[in-house]
Scaffold this active site. Structure first.
Site, mmCIF file in Angstrom:
data_model
loop_
_atom_site.group_PDB
_atom_site.id
_atom_site.type_symbol
_atom_site.label_atom_id
_atom_site.label_comp_id
_atom_site.label_asym_id
_atom_site.label_seq_id
_atom_site.Cartn_x
_atom_site.Cartn_y
_atom_site.Cartn_z
ATOM 1 N N CYS A 1 -62.952 4.969 -61.240
ATOM 2 C CA CYS A 1 -61.790 5.158 -60.369
ATOM 3 C C CYS A 1 -60.494 4.799 -61.112
ATOM 4 C CB CYS A 1 -61.983 4.369 -59.071
ATOM 5 S SG CYS A 1 -61.099 5.134 -57.700
ATOM 6 N N HIS B 1 -67.219 6.027 -57.017
ATOM 7 C CA HIS B 1 -67.796 4.683 -57.207
ATOM 8 C C HIS B 1 -69.321 4.764 -57.209
ATOM 9 C CE1 HIS B 1 -64.074 2.353 -56.866
ATOM 10 N NE2 HIS B 1 -63.684 3.353 -56.081
ATOM 11 N N GLU C 1 -71.381 2.750 -58.296
ATOM 12 C CA GLU C 1 -72.020 1.441 -58.062
ATOM 13 C C GLU C 1 -72.444 1.266 -56.608
ATOM 14 O OE1 GLU C 1 -68.827 1.991 -58.606
ATOM 15 O OE2 GLU C 1 -67.506 0.535 -57.643
HETATM 16 N N1 GLN Z 1 -55.514 2.814 -57.225
HETATM 17 C C1 GLN Z 1 -56.183 4.026 -57.533
HETATM 18 C C2 GLN Z 1 -56.048 5.061 -56.443
HETATM 19 O O1 GLN Z 1 -55.706 4.757 -55.343
HETATM 20 C C3 GLN Z 1 -57.651 3.777 -57.816
HETATM 21 C C4 GLN Z 1 -58.410 3.322 -56.630
HETATM 22 C C5 GLN Z 1 -59.706 2.657 -56.988
HETATM 23 O O2 GLN Z 1 -59.918 2.269 -58.126
HETATM 24 N N2 GLN Z 1 -60.570 2.474 -55.999
HETATM 25 O O3 GLN Z 1 -56.330 6.202 -56.667
#
Ligand code: GLN
Length: 541
Positions: free
Chosen positions: A379, A513, A515
């Protein structure tokens, strides 16, 4: 028929109610029962989505896009049953629903009160949206005695009458502190905690007692006598070195037998083969690797709960112990700090929000790319790896993310439009912060012949998301010409989901994600592959 087990906690917080609930769920499942786990959280936020990870730990995201408590992650990891929005509720959500109904006029004429209106809403939540589950395990957050937990305790007390006392078990998790000078485990805090429960009308049926050493029979007898439970229902929950040993440890102490006895159900023995297998792999690995996790919330490891578990699962799959070096990314914003990364076998930059520490994450990605160390960006970690490649590989000046203000080349920008179930979702800078990110499971198409395709072994994947920004595909060609390719995208081709550098031992960034979907008995392929690459790296350095 559905039976309910209500799990409360007493004496102190952080006793591991979530793991205890998850482990009991796993034991009942191993006896062939269909289980569902739920959590009632007494705080006033509508969901944990807007809370700092330092306040709350990780926000666990479900397939259906709910931002929930991290205990739901334990439930999924232990039982393999995917959680849903309808498995976690907070006081904030209950009240906002009750108040919305009041405004609509649904209660016309009535005075709205905690009892019965709020408790009714809680009860409805507990028994709602079930099909053929045989056991619902419902954990109540916080510690007995907290003011904000009272409506939940009252609601579960009422459910004992509504559903029949024989169909509801009250399980109370307590602590037996060991006092070295006395050489004894003390039972008094447990007695007081049970008194506190009795004061709200709940007589626990089973006490699960956390203790650092075994409970002498005499103490067990004493707890049973003072707390008005059967002696066999006082179950010691001894400390173990891995959470994956908990189901077997509880089973050996008779927990699931006692639960079956209470409900008068067939006491066939559970099939615990997979738990013995995991325990064996966790306790007797054949090697070890070290992985640096470069993030912002490294002071509170609960902030990365699913991540550290998924890495452990990658270790289980490769038969190695995965040692994690948690490194605050800010240290890489100064020169000459790279000795922290020297000799690690893999570098992972996890998700995150906000500007603090991002230049350090970019520097860590740069180190991994140049030194050919396996790299996994998740992310925000993926977004920063692309910014790094844009700046240092493709020579794009002023490459950055608009999450941190305007920049000359917004490689990462606000996600303003995407599709969900055939409908278009729209966002702007004016949108509310709560619950408005691109959340939950979305499919992506994986490019054939890419390395990510080999890892997944399929053309179409579904992974959970939680982001507000996205990598801008306008830079795709510039990056591809320098060796960074976008190898999976949303089905409409608009959103990048995976980037990789094919000419690197192992360099991947994912917008989702992974994970959140990894389980000890079903490690996520990306974590299996990443830890596998770290094993290869360990043979080189
Ligand atoms: N801050 C980034 C976004 O909003 C990544 C979000 C995250 O890592 N969950 O896209």
């Amino acid at each position: 028929m559905t039976r309910y087990i209500f799990i409360t906690g007493g004496v102190v917080s952080s006793l591991g109610k979530g793991i205890a609930s998850a482990a009991l769920g796993a034991l009942l499942q191993a006896r062939g029962f269909k289980v569902r786990l739920r959590k009632l959280d007494p705080y006033l936020n509508v969901d944990p989505g807007t809370m700092s990870p330092y306040q709350h730990g990780e926000v666990y995201v479900t397939d259906d896009g709910a931002e929930t408590d991290l205990d739901l992650g334990h439930y999924e990891r232990f039982t393999g049953v995917s959680s849903q929005q309808s498995d976690n509720v907070t006081t904030g959500r209950i009240y906002s629903d009750v108040i919305a109904k009041e405004r609509r006029g649904d209660y016309l004429g009535a005075t709205i009160q905690v009892i019965p209106h709020v408790t009714e809403a809680i009860k409805k939540f507990v028994i709602n949206d079930l099909t053929d589950e045989e056991f619902v395990l419902c954990e109540i957050g916080g510690t007995v005695g907290d003011i904000e937990g009272l409506p939940f305790l009252e609601a579960i007390r009422q459910l004992g009458n509504d559903l029949g006392r024989a169909n509801c078990m009250y399980l109370h998790l307590t602590l037996l502190p060991y006092i070295p000078t006395a050489g004894e485990l003390k039972t008094k805090p447990t007695q007081h905690s049970v008194k506190e429960l009795l004061s709200v009308g709940i007589q626990p049926d089973l006490l699960l007692c956390r203790a650092e050493r075994d409970l002498p029979e005499g103490e067990r007898e004493k707890i049973a006598l003072f707390c008005n439970v059967q002696q066999s229902s006082v179950i010691p929950a001894l400390d173990v070195s891995s959470i994956y040993q908990v189901p077997i440890s509880y089973h050996n102490q008779g927990l699931d037998d006692e639960v079956c006895r209470f409900f008068n159900v067939d006491p066939q023995q559970p099939d615990l083969a997979r738990w013995y297998d995991i325990m064996e792999r966790v306790t007797r690995p054949e090697g070890e690797v070290s992985i640096a996790v470069v993030g912002k919330y490294t002071g509170l490891l609960d902030a990365y709960k699913s991540l550290s578990e998924a890495l452990a699962h990658g270790g289980i799959a490769n038969n190695v112990r995965v040692n994690l070096n948690w490194i605050d990314s800010e240290i890489f914003e100064n020169e000459d700090t790279f000795q922290h990364l020297q000799g690690v076998h893999g570098i992972l930059v996890p998700g995150g929000f906000g500007e603090r520490g991002v230049e350090g994450k970019i520097a860590a990605a740069s180190f991994a790319r140049e030194h050919r160390v396996p790299f996994f960006g998740i992310c925000l970690g993926m977004q920063m790896a692309v910014v790094e490649a844009a700046r240092n590989l493709a020579g794009i000046r002023g490459a950055g993310s608009t999450e941190f203000g305007q920049c000359q080349n917004p490689i990462v920008g606000l996600l303003t439009e995407w599709e969900r179930d055939g409908l278009v979702e729209m966002r702007s800078t004016e949108s509310n912060m709560g619950g408005t990110m691109r959340l939950g499971a979305y499919e992506a198409l994986v490019q054939k012949n890419s390395r990510i395709h080999k890892i997944y072994g399929t053309d179409r994947i579904s992974e959970r998301h939680r982001h507000r920004y996205e990598v801008n595909l306008a830079y795709e060609q510039d990056l591809a010409s320098k060796g960074m390719v976008f190898s999976a995208k949303s089905p409409n081709g608009i959103l990048p989901e995976v980037v990789e550098i094919p000419d690197h031992p192992w360099f991947f960034g994912v917008q989702f994600h992974p994970e959140l979907k990894s389980r000890p008995f079903e490690p996520h392929p990306l974590f299996t592959a990443f830890v596998g690459a770290a094993v290869d790296q360990s043979r080189l350095v």
